[in-house]
Design an enzyme around this catalytic site. Structure first.
Site, PDB file in Angstrom:
ATOM      1  N   LYS A 182       0.842  -1.198   0.000  1.00  0.00           N
ATOM      2  CA  LYS A 182       0.000   0.000   0.000  1.00  0.00           C
ATOM      3  C   LYS A 182       0.874   1.244   0.000  1.00  0.00           C
ATOM      4  O   LYS A 182       1.559   1.524   0.977  1.00  0.00           O
ATOM      5  CB  LYS A 182      -0.917   0.058   1.221  1.00  0.00           C
ATOM      6  CG  LYS A 182      -2.023   1.095   1.019  1.00  0.00           C
ATOM      7  CD  LYS A 182      -2.706   1.517   2.292  1.00  0.00           C
ATOM      8  CE  LYS A 182      -1.941   2.566   3.042  1.00  0.00           C
ATOM      9  NZ  LYS A 182      -1.754   3.842   2.297  1.00  0.00           N
ATOM     10  N   GLY A 235       7.150   4.599   8.314  1.00  0.00           N
ATOM     11  CA  GLY A 235       6.289   5.770   8.501  1.00  0.00           C
ATOM     12  C   GLY A 235       6.471   6.336   9.893  1.00  0.00           C
ATOM     13  O   GLY A 235       7.527   6.175  10.514  1.00  0.00           O
ATOM     14  N   THR A 237       6.186   7.124  13.909  1.00  0.00           N
ATOM     15  CA  THR A 237       6.270   6.309  15.121  1.00  0.00           C
ATOM     16  C   THR A 237       4.870   6.058  15.689  1.00  0.00           C
ATOM     17  O   THR A 237       4.558   4.965  16.155  1.00  0.00           O
ATOM     18  CB  THR A 237       7.162   7.014  16.163  1.00  0.00           C
ATOM     19  OG1 THR A 237       8.459   7.171  15.571  1.00  0.00           O
ATOM     20  CG2 THR A 237       7.305   6.207  17.438  1.00  0.00           C
ATOM     21  N   GLU A 238       4.021   7.071  15.580  1.00  0.00           N
ATOM     22  CA  GLU A 238       2.662   6.960  16.105  1.00  0.00           C
ATOM     23  C   GLU A 238       1.896   5.828  15.411  1.00  0.00           C
ATOM     24  O   GLU A 238       1.278   4.972  16.058  1.00  0.00           O
ATOM     25  CB  GLU A 238       1.967   8.309  15.860  1.00  0.00           C
ATOM     26  CG  GLU A 238       0.612   8.441  16.448  1.00  0.00           C
ATOM     27  CD  GLU A 238      -0.099   9.682  15.872  1.00  0.00           C
ATOM     28  OE1 GLU A 238       0.531  10.461  15.133  1.00  0.00           O
ATOM     29  OE2 GLU A 238      -1.293   9.810  16.165  1.00  0.00           O
ATOM     30  N   GLU A 257      10.072   0.616  10.524  1.00  0.00           N
ATOM     31  CA  GLU A 257      11.119   1.628  10.339  1.00  0.00           C
ATOM     32  C   GLU A 257      10.446   2.971  10.560  1.00  0.00           C
ATOM     33  O   GLU A 257       9.635   3.397   9.746  1.00  0.00           O
ATOM     34  CB  GLU A 257      11.720   1.477   8.935  1.00  0.00           C
ATOM     35  CG  GLU A 257      13.090   2.082   8.826  1.00  0.00           C
ATOM     36  CD  GLU A 257      13.038   3.460   8.239  1.00  0.00           C
ATOM     37  OE1 GLU A 257      12.973   4.430   9.036  1.00  0.00           O
ATOM     38  OE2 GLU A 257      13.039   3.578   7.013  1.00  0.00           O
ATOM     39  N   CYS A 291      13.599  10.288   6.971  1.00  0.00           N
ATOM     40  CA  CYS A 291      13.564   9.744   8.340  1.00  0.00           C
ATOM     41  C   CYS A 291      14.934   9.851   9.006  1.00  0.00           C
ATOM     42  O   CYS A 291      15.028  10.043  10.207  1.00  0.00           O
ATOM     43  CB  CYS A 291      13.055   8.318   8.337  1.00  0.00           C
ATOM     44  SG  CYS A 291      13.863   7.267   7.140  1.00  0.00           S
ATOM     45  N   GLU A 390      10.296  14.940  15.629  1.00  0.00           N
ATOM     46  CA  GLU A 390      10.597  14.877  14.199  1.00  0.00           C
ATOM     47  C   GLU A 390       9.787  15.974  13.485  1.00  0.00           C
ATOM     48  O   GLU A 390       8.557  15.944  13.485  1.00  0.00           O
ATOM     49  CB  GLU A 390      10.215  13.491  13.654  1.00  0.00           C
ATOM     50  CG  GLU A 390      10.629  13.277  12.219  1.00  0.00           C
ATOM     51  CD  GLU A 390      10.399  11.835  11.751  1.00  0.00           C
ATOM     52  OE1 GLU A 390       9.281  11.317  11.940  1.00  0.00           O
ATOM     53  OE2 GLU A 390      11.332  11.242  11.188  1.00  0.00           O
TER      54      GLU A 390
HETATM   55  P1  NAI Z   1       1.922   7.884   8.391  1.00  0.00           P
HETATM   56  O1  NAI Z   1       2.755   7.117   9.334  1.00  0.00           O
HETATM   57  O2  NAI Z   1       0.482   8.119   8.719  1.00  0.00           O
HETATM   58  O3  NAI Z   1       1.931   7.191   6.940  1.00  0.00           O
HETATM   59  C1  NAI Z   1       2.783   6.145   6.534  1.00  0.00           C
HETATM   60  C2  NAI Z   1       1.958   5.050   5.856  1.00  0.00           C
HETATM   61  O4  NAI Z   1       1.125   4.426   6.829  1.00  0.00           O
HETATM   62  C3  NAI Z   1       1.018   5.536   4.762  1.00  0.00           C
HETATM   63  O5  NAI Z   1       0.969   4.592   3.708  1.00  0.00           O
HETATM   64  C4  NAI Z   1      -0.314   5.582   5.482  1.00  0.00           C
HETATM   65  O6  NAI Z   1      -1.414   5.451   4.610  1.00  0.00           O
HETATM   66  C5  NAI Z   1      -0.218   4.383   6.380  1.00  0.00           C
HETATM   67  N1  NAI Z   1      -1.122   4.385   7.534  1.00  0.00           N
HETATM   68  C6  NAI Z   1      -1.621   5.448   8.217  1.00  0.00           C
HETATM   69  N2  NAI Z   1      -2.437   5.045   9.201  1.00  0.00           N
HETATM   70  C7  NAI Z   1      -2.462   3.689   9.166  1.00  0.00           C
HETATM   71  C8  NAI Z   1      -3.125   2.681   9.936  1.00  0.00           C
HETATM   72  N3  NAI Z   1      -3.939   2.993  10.937  1.00  0.00           N
HETATM   73  N4  NAI Z   1      -2.908   1.400   9.627  1.00  0.00           N
HETATM   74  C9  NAI Z   1      -2.094   1.056   8.612  1.00  0.00           C
HETATM   75  N5  NAI Z   1      -1.449   1.962   7.837  1.00  0.00           N
HETATM   76  C10 NAI Z   1      -1.631   3.261   8.111  1.00  0.00           C
HETATM   77  O7  NAI Z   1       2.613   9.258   8.126  1.00  0.00           O
HETATM   78  P2  NAI Z   1       1.906  10.624   7.623  1.00  0.00           P
HETATM   79  O8  NAI Z   1       0.623  10.850   8.348  1.00  0.00           O
HETATM   80  O9  NAI Z   1       1.836  10.585   6.175  1.00  0.00           O
HETATM   81  O10 NAI Z   1       2.935  11.693   8.124  1.00  0.00           O
HETATM   82  C11 NAI Z   1       2.859  12.169   9.464  1.00  0.00           C
HETATM   83  C12 NAI Z   1       4.219  12.379  10.027  1.00  0.00           C
HETATM   84  O11 NAI Z   1       4.868  11.128  10.135  1.00  0.00           O
HETATM   85  C13 NAI Z   1       5.149  13.212   9.185  1.00  0.00           C
HETATM   86  O12 NAI Z   1       4.971  14.562   9.405  1.00  0.00           O
HETATM   87  C14 NAI Z   1       6.482  12.736   9.645  1.00  0.00           C
HETATM   88  O13 NAI Z   1       6.869  13.406  10.802  1.00  0.00           O
HETATM   89  C15 NAI Z   1       6.257  11.287   9.966  1.00  0.00           C
HETATM   90  N6  NAI Z   1       6.693  10.405   8.888  1.00  0.00           N
HETATM   91  C16 NAI Z   1       7.865   9.748   9.052  1.00  0.00           C
HETATM   92  C17 NAI Z   1       8.336   8.923   8.058  1.00  0.00           C
HETATM   93  C18 NAI Z   1       9.618   8.225   8.215  1.00  0.00           C
HETATM   94  O14 NAI Z   1      10.093   7.596   7.265  1.00  0.00           O
HETATM   95  N7  NAI Z   1      10.225   8.270   9.369  1.00  0.00           N
HETATM   96  C19 NAI Z   1       7.632   8.760   6.789  1.00  0.00           C
HETATM   97  C20 NAI Z   1       6.374   9.455   6.740  1.00  0.00           C
HETATM   98  C21 NAI Z   1       5.951  10.255   7.763  1.00  0.00           C
END
Ligand code: NAI
Ligand code: MG
Length: 487
Positions: A182, A235, A237-238, A257, A291, A390
């Protein structure tokens, strides 16, 4: 920016070797962050579509041709996919830049070759994955089989969409798993295109499925689905924490990760020209939506003022510009929300007592876009929110230290542990500090280097499990012990 007007085909789900609409017929819109304009409609997967994809992946894993293929044949298919990605490099790189806002220089010259190299590297492993013959007793012939886990669910973020396809999919397929992936809802296009190319490469139906859709719907359905054996997630940490809890119900294996707030440490004896370049690319590469970004710059007191002055001079020259221009090095942030979050942190920093010494503002390009200037916060204390959280944007927090013990103490005084940088000409100090930093990657006199052959992943709350390198193959396989009585 006329190139943006070239049509982008609507995105379809890739399920069981076919490009299909969502069962509900629903679509969502993906945007170009540099123009704030819609790019195209993309099929929006629901739990029903995820289920279709999982059924296809399970059938392919259990009875399709995939598990019966010779290793050399699986190797050939992965290599063929790498070749097709390379053949379509310009198109995929352009899609990535339009969808994400990152400079075309990064999509075309860095990310695209990384994806190709990742599929090639893991193609090489297909024929070399082996169990062991273990001498237990003359009464038994005892050996292990290194077997795939089954169906791997890959959930990837929007910052490196096509790179993440390579990191998650290549090792999983190399080891004989099948995959449901996804992509992030903000950047689905490159993954869907690579899904089409996998069909063209001749991967059997169901081996690699792509379900674009919302995290809260399609992502959630994947984590709950009993037909998925493992989730590999990159994605926030939350969301990682939430996935870990949800995955407990079906006892899924996990690779997580997650976020970082990586220290980039400059000692007084460093090659300062190199360190300035490393500090700059460490935070401004990928718009800081990285990240492993070196977002906490720790600088020795004795060189602090001079170093910050040079850094500010460099940051001020890094104006955001049209991502499709090959000369551009600072693109648009991925979304309006992300831009507002980043600007909100700049305000937080001000309120906490940091000084904005470069950037700090939104800066439109051709009157549009979610661009933020290259920003430097001076006088940051390691306990401030802008040092601990972050930000995920082009914002560097600069912190002072006195001597090696203080540097290591501050570097480790954080919940994250993804990466770190060390700048010093003292060889002993370099290696000693590398050992003392609690992080999954330490770069010495360099920053932000990656290779398919080197494992990448977190310590502490930056997650666990590894992408890339031989270690990643351990995370997509399981070991079976076979006992044969010989008496
Ligand atoms: P996110 O963690 O929500 O998104 C990452 C992936 O997880 C996306 O494909 C999303 O659709 C999916 N996802 C979201 N909720 C889910 C759930 N309940 N169950 C399964 N999959 C789910 O990140 P988001 O909201 O796009 O960005 C928010 C913050 O997260 C950013 O501002 C940044 O600080 C951080 N982030 C960190 C990343 C990293 O590589 N360390 C990458 C992306 C975001
Ligand atoms: Mg987009």
């Amino acid at each position: 920016m006329t190139d943006t007007m070239a049509p982008v085909r609507p995105g379809k789900l890739i399920i069981n070797g076919q490009a299909v609409d969502a069962a509900s017929g629903k679509t969502f819109t993906t945007y170009n962050p540099a123009t704030e304009e819609p790019l195209c409609a993309v099929a929006e997967a629901s739990a029903e579509d995820v289920d279709r994809a999982v059924q296809a992946a399970r059938a392919a894993f259990e009875s399709g041709p995939w598990p019966k293929l010779k290793a050399s044949e699986r190797q050939r298919l992965l290599w063929r996919l790498a070749e097709l990605i390379e053949k379509n490099a310009d198109e995929i790189a352009r899609l990535e830049t339009l969808d994400n806002g990152k400079p075309i220089f990064e999509s075309r010259q860095i990310d695209l070759p990384m994806v190709v190299n990742t599929f090639q590297y893991f193609a090489g492993w297909v024929t070399k994955l082996a169990g062991e013959t273990l001498p237990v007793s003359p009464a038994f012939f005892t050996y292990t089989l290194r077997e795939p886990i089954g169906v791997v669910g890959a959930i990837i973020p929007w910052n490196f969409p096509m790179i993440m396809v390579g990191w998650k999919v290549a090792p999983a397929l190399a080891a004989g798993n099948t995959v449901v992936l996804k992509p992030a809802e903000l950047t689905p296009l490159s993954a869907l295109r690579i899904g089409e190319l996998a069909i063209e490469a001749g991967l059997p139906p169901g081996v690699f499925n792509v379900v674009s859709g919302k995290g809260s719907v399609a992502g959630e359905a994947m984590v709950r689905h009993p037909g998925i054996d493992k989730i590999s997630f990159t994605g926030s940490t939350e969301v990682g924490r939430h996935i870990m809890k949800t995955a407990a119900d079906t006892m899924k294996k996990l690779t997580l990760e997650l976020g970082g707030k990586s220290p980039n440490i400059v000692f007084a004896d460093a090659d300062l020209d190199a360190a300035i370049r490393g500090a700059t690319t460490g935070i401004f590469y990928g718009k800081g939506e990285v990240c492993a970004a070196g977002s906490r710059l720790l600088v020795d007191s004795s060189i602090y003022d001079e170093f910050v002055a040079r850094l500010v001079e460099r940051a001020k020259k890094m104006a955001p510009a049209d991502p499709l221009d090959p000369k551009t090095r600072l693109g648009a942030l991925v979304s309006k929300d992300q831009m507002n979050k980043v600007l909100g942190y700049v305000d937080t920093g001000r309120k906490e007592g940091a000084r904005v010494v470069a950037g700090g503002e939104r800066q439109a390009v051709n009157g549009k876009g979610w661009f933020v200037q290259a920003t430097v916060l001076d006088g940051v204390d390691n306990r401030m929110r802008v040092a601990q959280e972050e930000i995920f944007g082009p914002v560097l927090s600069v912190i002072r230290f006195d001597g090696v013990d203080d540097a290591v103490r501050q570097a480790n005084a954080i919940d994250f542990g993804l990466a770190a940088g060390v700048w010093t000409t003292n060889v002993k100090q370099a290696h000693a500090v590398a050992r003392r930093i609690r992080a999954g990657t330490v770069w010495i006199n360099t920053y932000n280097f990656y290779d398919p052959g080197m494992p990448f992943g977190g310590y502490k709350q930056s997650g666990f499990g590894r992408d890339l390198g031989p270690d990643s193959l351990r995370d997509v396989t399981q070991v079976k012990s076979v006992w044969v009585s010989t008496e």
